[in-house]
Every structure is written in structure tokens, then in C-alpha cells.
Enzyme design. Structure first.
Site, PDB file in Angstrom:
ATOM      1  N   ASP A  75       0.890  -1.167   0.000  1.00 39.87           N
ATOM      2  CA  ASP A  75       0.000   0.000   0.000  1.00 39.87           C
ATOM      3  C   ASP A  75       0.923   1.210   0.000  1.00 39.87           C
ATOM      4  O   ASP A  75       1.705   1.392   0.945  1.00 39.87           O
ATOM      5  CB  ASP A  75      -0.880  -0.054   1.256  1.00 39.87           C
ATOM      6  CG  ASP A  75      -1.521   1.288   1.597  1.00 39.87           C
ATOM      7  OD1 ASP A  75      -1.660   2.137   0.697  1.00 39.87           O
ATOM      8  OD2 ASP A  75      -1.884   1.481   2.786  1.00 39.87           O
ATOM      9  N   GLU A 114      -3.483   4.307  -2.673  1.00 41.24           N
ATOM     10  CA  GLU A 114      -3.944   3.934  -1.324  1.00 41.24           C
ATOM     11  C   GLU A 114      -5.443   4.178  -1.147  1.00 41.24           C
ATOM     12  O   GLU A 114      -6.176   3.326  -0.642  1.00 41.24           O
ATOM     13  CB  GLU A 114      -3.162   4.732  -0.270  1.00 41.24           C
ATOM     14  CG  GLU A 114      -3.704   4.497   1.127  1.00 41.24           C
ATOM     15  CD  GLU A 114      -2.777   4.941   2.250  1.00 41.24           C
ATOM     16  OE1 GLU A 114      -2.389   6.118   2.279  1.00 41.24           O
ATOM     17  OE2 GLU A 114      -2.458   4.096   3.109  1.00 41.24           O
ATOM     18  N   GLU A 115      -5.894   5.339  -1.584  1.00 41.95           N
ATOM     19  CA  GLU A 115      -7.305   5.675  -1.368  1.00 41.95           C
ATOM     20  C   GLU A 115      -8.223   4.750  -2.170  1.00 41.95           C
ATOM     21  O   GLU A 115      -9.308   4.389  -1.706  1.00 41.95           O
ATOM     22  CB  GLU A 115      -7.575   7.135  -1.737  1.00 41.95           C
ATOM     23  CG  GLU A 115      -6.930   8.157  -0.786  1.00 41.95           C
ATOM     24  CD  GLU A 115      -5.555   8.601  -1.239  1.00 41.95           C
ATOM     25  OE1 GLU A 115      -5.027   8.009  -2.210  1.00 41.95           O
ATOM     26  OE2 GLU A 115      -4.998   9.537  -0.614  1.00 41.95           O
TER      27      GLU A 115
HETATM   28  N1  AR6 Z   1      -1.053  -1.188  -8.799  1.00 40.45           N
HETATM   29  C1  AR6 Z   1       0.222  -0.936  -9.190  1.00 40.45           C
HETATM   30  N2  AR6 Z   1       0.729   0.302  -9.355  1.00 40.45           N
HETATM   31  C2  AR6 Z   1      -0.088   1.339  -9.111  1.00 40.45           C
HETATM   32  C3  AR6 Z   1      -1.433   1.163  -8.711  1.00 40.45           C
HETATM   33  C4  AR6 Z   1      -1.910  -0.166  -8.553  1.00 40.45           C
HETATM   34  N3  AR6 Z   1      -3.160  -0.423  -8.199  1.00 40.45           N
HETATM   35  N4  AR6 Z   1      -1.988   2.377  -8.563  1.00 40.45           N
HETATM   36  C5  AR6 Z   1      -1.030   3.271  -8.843  1.00 40.45           C
HETATM   37  N5  AR6 Z   1       0.123   2.663  -9.182  1.00 40.45           N
HETATM   38  P1  AR6 Z   1       0.728   6.922  -5.549  1.00 40.45           P
HETATM   39  P2  AR6 Z   1       2.913   7.659  -3.719  1.00 40.45           P
HETATM   40  C6  AR6 Z   1       1.411   3.293  -9.554  1.00 40.45           C
HETATM   41  O1  AR6 Z   1       0.848   8.269  -6.156  1.00 40.45           O
HETATM   42  O2  AR6 Z   1       3.674   8.436  -4.716  1.00 40.45           O
HETATM   43  C7  AR6 Z   1      -1.772   8.830  -1.430  1.00 40.45           C
HETATM   44  O3  AR6 Z   1      -2.537   9.985  -1.210  1.00 40.45           O
HETATM   45  C8  AR6 Z   1       1.268   4.525 -10.424  1.00 40.45           C
HETATM   46  O4  AR6 Z   1       2.357   4.531 -11.340  1.00 40.45           O
HETATM   47  O5  AR6 Z   1      -0.591   6.499  -5.000  1.00 40.45           O
HETATM   48  O6  AR6 Z   1       3.660   6.770  -2.769  1.00 40.45           O
HETATM   49  C9  AR6 Z   1      -1.246   8.262  -0.126  1.00 40.45           C
HETATM   50  O7  AR6 Z   1      -2.193   8.366   0.919  1.00 40.45           O
HETATM   51  C10 AR6 Z   1       1.395   5.654  -9.427  1.00 40.45           C
HETATM   52  O8  AR6 Z   1       1.869   6.850 -10.032  1.00 40.45           O
HETATM   53  O9  AR6 Z   1       1.819   6.692  -4.378  1.00 40.45           O
HETATM   54  C11 AR6 Z   1      -0.052   9.134   0.117  1.00 40.45           C
HETATM   55  O10 AR6 Z   1      -0.410  10.357   0.713  1.00 40.45           O
HETATM   56  C12 AR6 Z   1       2.406   5.093  -8.456  1.00 40.45           C
HETATM   57  O11 AR6 Z   1       2.038   3.712  -8.349  1.00 40.45           O
HETATM   58  C13 AR6 Z   1       0.489   9.375  -1.271  1.00 40.45           C
HETATM   59  O12 AR6 Z   1      -0.625   9.201  -2.160  1.00 40.45           O
HETATM   60  C14 AR6 Z   1       2.430   5.745  -7.114  1.00 40.45           C
HETATM   61  O13 AR6 Z   1       1.125   5.799  -6.575  1.00 40.45           O
HETATM   62  C15 AR6 Z   1       1.539   8.378  -1.641  1.00 40.45           C
HETATM   63  O14 AR6 Z   1       2.057   8.708  -2.901  1.00 40.45           O
END
Ligand code: AR6
Length: 528
Positions: A286, A304-305
């Protein structure tokens, strides 16, 4: 580069990675000093009981000196009889949407503000046909009310808070979680603040208002569809499973330079598929916020959401888990998925009901296992390339992936962790996760989320590292050398950005092939 044209497909087969875990995960057998079980665990092994919900563990609540260590529930306050009366009034045959609004306002002691419910109001009055809204109000709403008011019968012992730096576990029945979430739906949890200031919010009121975003917020409407689908399902057929939430802390930092573990041989990388579709044989990442669930009860709608919306039982972690520090991770086992979705962020939509086909263990936990790991958020690309930040991310990934006996370690399903909203560099984060996997003794399935070029680049880097038998310490030294190279080639306040910087993978290849003294071949252009 001779490797450039080589198509490595998806690397190791996903089915092969599913078989890596030789022993089924830890069975839930008894409660202990650091594992609180909120239901009568003696009934878990009773075959006659397998179809029935688990009765609650019964221990009278006393207001104790350490009351700050437990969740405050509405029925612990003198407002409960009033809340209950208000909630039950929603079961009347001529209930209207406005009555629901009024009751939530009273239960949550919310201000009477016109924008407080713009999303929920839109949902009931515009998104649905009148007959559909009427059905929801007269059919589903009373069932959610019953779940909420049965809280004192379902939770009969204090729920411990999973606080900062405490290695603790908490097991709840799915039915108990449903009742807690029904209370969150009506916003009955006593106001936060004080001991709760380092906890995420749990009452759903932030989902009912567009909160400064364009009204009505489409993202929140889709989340409401997920929530109503969840309540519809669990009030039609009582779930009888078990969910465990645990907090893990890293005992000590590692000296990464001296680690001799080889890079894991098995790596699957695919541009197709998502983490949640791997079907439960994996430890699923996550991409979390340090306040678990991030913006699930607000505007956020990324990895995550979305995960928390389609698996709403995960939202209960927000009630119990204090925000994570740099060396902590939160694990959740046994939760169920209820919804499908399409799209992402602004385009994300509820896409109907989902029947979770993952098998269920004898301890009634579904074979789902999620780990919440919060990356650092970077405001500019260069920030992440310093030893402290690299070490922080390595330790975070290690606490997320490690800490179970080696023969029980399934592969990790992950992807661009920290590289979306948090603006990390995919190449660096890939190497960090690969190093953490090596130390934790796990293989990795990596989903590039549609990026085919990245799929091949990662596989080629992995092939190179395993061919050359580079160990964790070797990769780490090369990454640190890269940060030093960035330092030494930046003068007079010029800063690299992601476009102008040298390529980390190319640097790593040169470093491994020619040693630290040989300068990297490309001299990039420098921009401010
Ligand atoms: N499976 C695989 N890869 C994925 C998926 C999925 N289901 N969904 C997205 N990705 P991000 P962060 C890829 O931005 O940068 C939230 O608000 C996709 O390439 O959610 O760690 C949390 O609560 C995406 O750009 O993660 C935190 O506040 C990348 O994973 C914050 O976002 C990153 O997804 C975390 O941000």
C-alpha cells in the site's frame, strides 16, 4: 548497449512467485500480551461455529489511568442514549434524505453549514433516480443503523490503540469492523484532538462535503458508491471472518554497505495488472501516507485511497493506528475486497460489486495481506539522492517486507512506490525495494502501471545485477557513489532535475563494470 534490444518479457512467471511461500502464513491461535483479540478466540477452532459470527470477547470497560491507550467509543460517553435515539429515528417509514443529514449533524456535533453535506446531498438527490434513493433510505439505511447501534453488543472490551513504536497486533471480527464503520458513517466517534492528534480521522463527514474542491466532488461520489456497496453486502449476509492489524517497528538500522545478500533471482515485472489483482498469495504494498489511508475520507483518490475504497474494512485502521514514523509499517491480514473500479484519480469510478475469491484459512482470515509503507514526499528530484533519505527509504521498505520467519515469506507485490503523488524517482525506488527484498528474503512482482519501457528497463537492470552477482552492499555503494557524483558535478547552485541528471542505471552499470574511479560516460547538460 548490447542489452538494449533484448526483450525480457515479464521475467519470472507470476505463478512461480505465488509458490515461493512454502508454509502457510501464521495461524491465529491465541491472544497474548501484545496481541489483543476482540472476539472469543476459543470459538475459532470450534467447527460448529464456522458459519456463525464470533461472539465478542467480554471484559468490562473501566475508566482507567491509561484510558488514553484505548479507542474512545460513543457509548462510553453520556451522549450515547441521545445518539441511539437519533439513529433509530432513521428507521421510520417516512424517512427523508434531509432527516439523515440532520441525524449525522447531531451525532457528529457538526456545524450547521450549507456546504457540510453538498456531496451526500448531490448523491441522494441528483445521482440516483428518486425510487433508487428511496430504496436506499428505507431499505439499506435501517440496516446500517442497526449495525451502528449494536456496537455495545459487539465490542465488549476496550480496543487498544496501536501507538507509536509499540509492536502490537489487534484482531477484530469482520462484524465488529462493520459496526465500527457504521458508527464512522454516522460520525459518532467522539471529537478527536488531545491523545488523538497523531491519529488519522475516522468519522466520514469529510466525505460528505466537497471541502473547498469543485462541488460536487466526483471522487467523493465514487467513494460513496463503494461504501454503500460494502454496507449493502455485509448487511445482507453477515461476514464471519477475522482481520488482524499489526504495527511493526525496525529494531535497529542496518549498515547497508556491508550487506552481502545476493539480489533475489526471481523478479516478475509487468506493465499489465495491478497489485490488488495478484490474488492474495503476495504481500501487497500500500503506497501509504504516514496517516494510514491518506485522503480516503477526503479528496485523494490514488493507489492507497482506491484500495481502501474497494476494501473498506481497511478504513478501520484509521481508528486505531497512530501515524507511522520512519522505521514503522502497518500490516493488515484477512480483509475482504467488495468493489471493482476503473480509471485512476479524477477518472476513477466504482465499477460494480466484487466477489473476493481468495481462500479463507482455518483461523477465518482471508489470504489477503497488505503492508502500508509511506515513502518520503519530495518537492524536488534532487532531494532524494542523499544518504539520509536513501537510508530512510531502505529502512522503511525493510520494516515493511521483513520480520516474519523466512519459510513463511511470500513474494511482495509492488510497483512505483513513492513515485506518484510523492514524486520519487522510479529507478532509485526500484533499487531500494530490490535491496530490501534481498535482505528480507523475498522475491518481487513489480507492476509498472502501464509503462512498457520501464518494464524492460527494470528487467534489464535486474538481469545485469544477477549476471554480475552484485550483492546488496554493491548496489548500495553504487547508489551512494551516484549521489556523490551529483554533488561533485553541481557547482554554483546549479541543481540537476529528473530531465537533466545522468541516468542512475547507466551509472550503476559503469560503476560495477569499471569500478568507482572511472567517470561516467555521459556528461549531461545542467539546468537550474
Ligand atoms: N497497482 C500498481 N501500481 C499502481 C497502482 C496499482 N493499483 N496504482 C497506482 N500505481 P501513488 P505515492 C502506480 O501516487 O507516490 C496517497 O494519497 C502509479 O504509477 O498512489 O507513494 C497516499 O495516501 C502511481 O503513479 O503513491 C499518500 O499520501 C504510483 O504507483 C500518497 O498518495 C504511485 O502511486 C503516496 O504517494
Amino acid at each position: 548497449n548490447a542489452n538494449e534490444d533484448l526483450d525480457l518479457g515479464v521475467g519470472a512467471d507470476l505463478e512461480l512467485l505465488k509458490k515461493v511461500s512454502t508454509v502457510p502464513g501464521h495461524m491465529l491461535k491465541r491472544a497474548s500480551h501484545n496481541h489483543t483479540v476482540m472476539f472469543d478466540i476459543s470459538k475459532l477452532s470450534n467447527v460448529d461455529f464456522t458459519e456463525r459470527p464470533l461472539p465478542p470477547y467480554n471484559k468490562s470497560w473501566q475508566r482507567r489511568m491509561d484510558a488514553d491507550d484505548y479507542v474512545r467509543l460513543a457509548y462510553h460517553t453520556n451522549r450515547w442514549s441521545e445518539i441511539k435515539k437519533n439513529l433509530l429515528s432513521l428507521c421510520s417509514a417516512n424517512v427523508t434524505y434531509y432527516h439523515l443529514e440532520e441525524v449525522i449533524m447531531l451525532c457528529g456535533s457538526l456545524d450547521r453549514d450549507i456546504n457540510q453535506f453538498d456531496v451526500l446531498r448531490h448523491f441522494f438527490t441528483q445521482e440516483m433516480e428518486p425510487a433508487e434513493a428511496d430504496h436506499l433510505l428505507k431499505n439499506l439505511l435501517p440496516r446500517i443503523v442497526n449495525l451502528a447501534v449494536s456496537l455495545p453488543d459487539l465490542i465488549k472490551a476496550p480496543i487498544p490503540l496501536l501507538k507509536h513504536r509499540k509492536v502490537m497486533k489487534l484482531s477484530l471480527s469482520q462484524q465488529q469492523i462493520a459496526s465500527l464503520l457504521a458508527n464512522a458513517f454516522f460520525c459518532t466517534f467522539p471529537q478527536q484532538g488531545g491523545p488523538y492528534s497523531r491519529f488519522p480521522s475516522i468519522n466520514f463527514h469529510s466525505l460528505y462535503s466537497s471541502g473547498g474542491h469543485q462541488s460536487p466532488c466526483g471522487r467523493r461520489l465514487e467513494k460513496l458508491r463503494c461504501i454503500f456497496n460494502y454496507f449493502n453486502r455485509i448487511t445482507k449476509k453477515e461476514p464471519n471472518g477475522v482481520v488482524t492489524i499489526s504495527r511493526r517497528c525496525l529494531k535497529q538500522n542496518l549498515d547497508w554497505c556491508s550487506r552481502v545478500e545476493p539480489i533475489p533471482k526471481l523478479l516478475h515485472v509487468s506493465s499489465i495488472g495491478t497489485i490488488e489483482d495478484t490474488d492474495g498469495e503476495f504481500l501487497e504494498a500500500d503506497f501509504a501516507n504516514k496517516y494510514i489511508g491518506g485522503g480516503v475520507l477526503g479528496h485523494g483518490f490514488v493507489q492507497e485511497e482506491i484500495r481502501f475504497s474497494i476494501c473498506p474494512e481497511l478504513i478501520v485502521t484509521r481508528l486505531v493506528a497512530e501515524c507511522m514514523d520512519d522505521r514503522e509499517a502497518l500490516h493488515v491480514k484477512g480483509f475482504e475486497r467488495f468493489s471493482n473500479y476503473t480509471g485512476y484519480a479524477n477518472s476513477c469510478q466504482w465499477d460494480g460489486d466484487h466477489q473476493d475469491a481468495r481462500s479463507i484459512g482455518l483461523d477465518r482470515r482471508r489470504r489477503s495481506h497488505l503492508v502500508a509503507m509511506d515513502a518520503l514526499k519530495f518537492s524536488n528530484w534532487r532531494e532524494q539522492f542523499c544518504r539520509n533519505n536513501i537510508n530512510r527509504e531502505l529502512h522503511k521498505a525493510l520494516v515493511a517486507f521483513g520480520d516474519v520467519p523466512r519459510n513463511q515469506r511470500s513474494a511482495i507485490a509492488t510497483g512505483n512506490w513513492g513515485c506518484g503523488a510523492f514524486k520519487g524517482d522510479v529507478r532509485l525506488k526500484f533499487l531500494i525495494q530490490l535491496m530490501a527484498c534481498a535482505v528480507a528474503g523475498r522475491s518481487m512482482a513489480y507492476f509498472t502501471f502501464g509503462d512498457k519501457t520501464l518494464q524492460q528497463r527494470l528487467l534489464k537492470m535486474h538481469r545485469f545485477l544477477t549476471d554480475k552477482e552484485v550483492c546488496v552492499g554493491g548496489v548500495y555503494s553504487a547508489v551512494i557513489a551516484f549521489t556523490e557524483h551529483l554533488d561533485s558535478s553541481c557547482h554554483g547552485g546549479w541543481q540537476y532535475n529528473s530531465d537533466s541528471a545522468p541516468d542512475l542505471f547507466e551509472f550503476l552499470r559503469n560503476y560495477v563494470l569499471h569500478g568507482p574511479t572511472v567517470p561516467p560516460p555521459t556528461e549531461p547538460s545542467i539546468s537550474k
